[in-house]
Design a protein around this motif. Sequence first.
Motif, short mmCIF file in Angstrom:
data_model
loop_
_atom_site.label_atom_id
_atom_site.label_comp_id
_atom_site.label_asym_id
_atom_site.label_seq_id
_atom_site.Cartn_x
_atom_site.Cartn_y
_atom_site.Cartn_z
N VAL A 108 0.84 -1.20 0.00
CA VAL A 108 0.00 0.00 0.00
C VAL A 108 0.87 1.25 0.00
O VAL A 108 0.63 2.21 -0.75
N VAL A 109 1.91 1.26 0.83
CA VAL A 109 2.82 2.42 0.90
C VAL A 109 3.53 2.61 -0.43
O VAL A 109 3.62 3.74 -0.95
N LEU A 110 4.07 1.52 -0.99
CA LEU A 110 4.82 1.59 -2.24
C LEU A 110 3.95 2.10 -3.38
O LEU A 110 4.32 3.05 -4.10
N ILE A 111 2.79 1.50 -3.56
CA ILE A 111 1.92 1.86 -4.68
C ILE A 111 1.29 3.23 -4.46
O ILE A 111 1.15 4.03 -5.40
N LEU A 170 -0.26 0.52 -11.38
CA LEU A 170 -1.37 -0.39 -11.65
C LEU A 170 -0.88 -1.81 -11.87
O LEU A 170 -1.51 -2.78 -11.43
N TRP A 171 0.24 -1.95 -12.56
CA TRP A 171 0.83 -3.28 -12.80
C TRP A 171 1.14 -3.97 -11.47
O TRP A 171 0.70 -5.12 -11.24
N LEU A 172 1.89 -3.30 -10.59
CA LEU A 172 2.26 -3.91 -9.32
C LEU A 172 1.03 -4.17 -8.45
O LEU A 172 0.94 -5.20 -7.77
N ALA A 173 0.08 -3.23 -8.47
CA ALA A 173 -1.13 -3.40 -7.66
C ALA A 173 -1.95 -4.58 -8.14
O ALA A 173 -2.41 -5.41 -7.34
N MET A 174 -2.15 -4.69 -9.46
CA MET A 174 -2.94 -5.79 -10.01
C MET A 174 -2.28 -7.13 -9.73
O MET A 174 -2.94 -8.09 -9.31
N GLN A 175 -0.96 -7.21 -9.97
CA GLN A 175 -0.29 -8.50 -9.79
C GLN A 175 -0.26 -8.90 -8.32
O GLN A 175 -0.46 -10.08 -7.99
#
Length: 399
Positions: free
Chosen positions: A302-305, A332-337
């Motif tokens: 959460v912090v990273l994204i 979005l890529w990191l969040a989705m994966q």
Amino acid sequence: MATTRRAAKPRQASRWSDVPRTVGLDPVIVIAATLLLSVGVIMVASTSMAVAENFAVSQWHFVQRHFMFIALALIACLSLRFVGTVQMDKLARLCLPLAIIVLLLPFVPGIGREVNGSTRWVNLGLFGFQAVEAVKLLLIVHVAGYLSRRPNLNQARFVDTIKPLAAVGVMSVILLMQPDMGSAVVLVAITGGMIWLAGAALKHLFILGAAALPLFAFAASEPYRLRRIMSFIDPWADPLNGGFQLIQALIAVGRGQVGGVGLGASVQKLYYLPEAHTDFIFAVLAEELGLIGIVLVLGLFVVLIGQMFRIGLKALSMERAFSAYLVWGIALWLAMQALVSVGVNLGVLPTKGLTLPLVSSGGSSMIMTIIAIAVVLRVDWELKRIELERPRRRSGWSV
């Protein structure tokens, strides 16, 4: 009478504007990514002994490879000292044909490699590289360049909105031939999210979503995919075959409770949970570190994204649209994966072969994820440089 001359003292800064200023990397992203990498190293080491026996290799084999992939990624990131967002924007048009070529490489005899019945890998000699991982970043660069040249997408024609998704449709067809429906869904979600953030008309997005549903329903009707969906709905109907992975993952999560069973004390990783060091590493983490470990990892994501989205907003406010969409696409890529990987491990999504970014063992995903984060750091560095070049208001305060 001889007089002695005193050595002149160096002139000190008399105003705040005279103080030399430097630009560093965003500490929030660096710390969050480093902590996630550290958690990944610990969990890969924890699962390596049991997994190594299955592959007849040294118990530290996967840990050594994990460090090797991290080192390769960091070396590759050094190229971003010479490649900025201006160069990326100029190359954005070439990224689409290049992405399609990369996706087709696994089908070339002598270059492609089949693993577990899927033709997704390119043989690089020392290791196999999953082509779609590079395609994710290439697609994001292409779509960011496309959207930055259309500032009024909410007033644009329907054809302007559909163009990026049409390109992703071609990629999805190739991915379904490999087959890799999970990555196809991620690519579509990333592109759709970037178009939505660019301000596309809701009616256009609704039409595209309605048109995509039958296509994905048709793709999901393949017998093996249908069995996977049915196993997700009721894993206990086939506990020794289709539902085996999900049941073992749920047992691991349940055993962890609040504080976990202890680092290295997982039972499910011992021959019960397949792919414990890759796709299902989060289930082992939940078993060994419990709810505390789950909250820690999710909080770091959460912090990273969240910080990435903040940098994207900053870029947009400074009228650097390409940088904004580029950062948002990576976020979005990191969040989705991460969402799909965690959802699969917790039994809220059907089983898909997606790694947990920065945590799971896997060379292709690890290398491209670190490079993508480095791109975000490069954007943030450029924004800070622009701010430093702006003349400061003289406050009159002395140092």
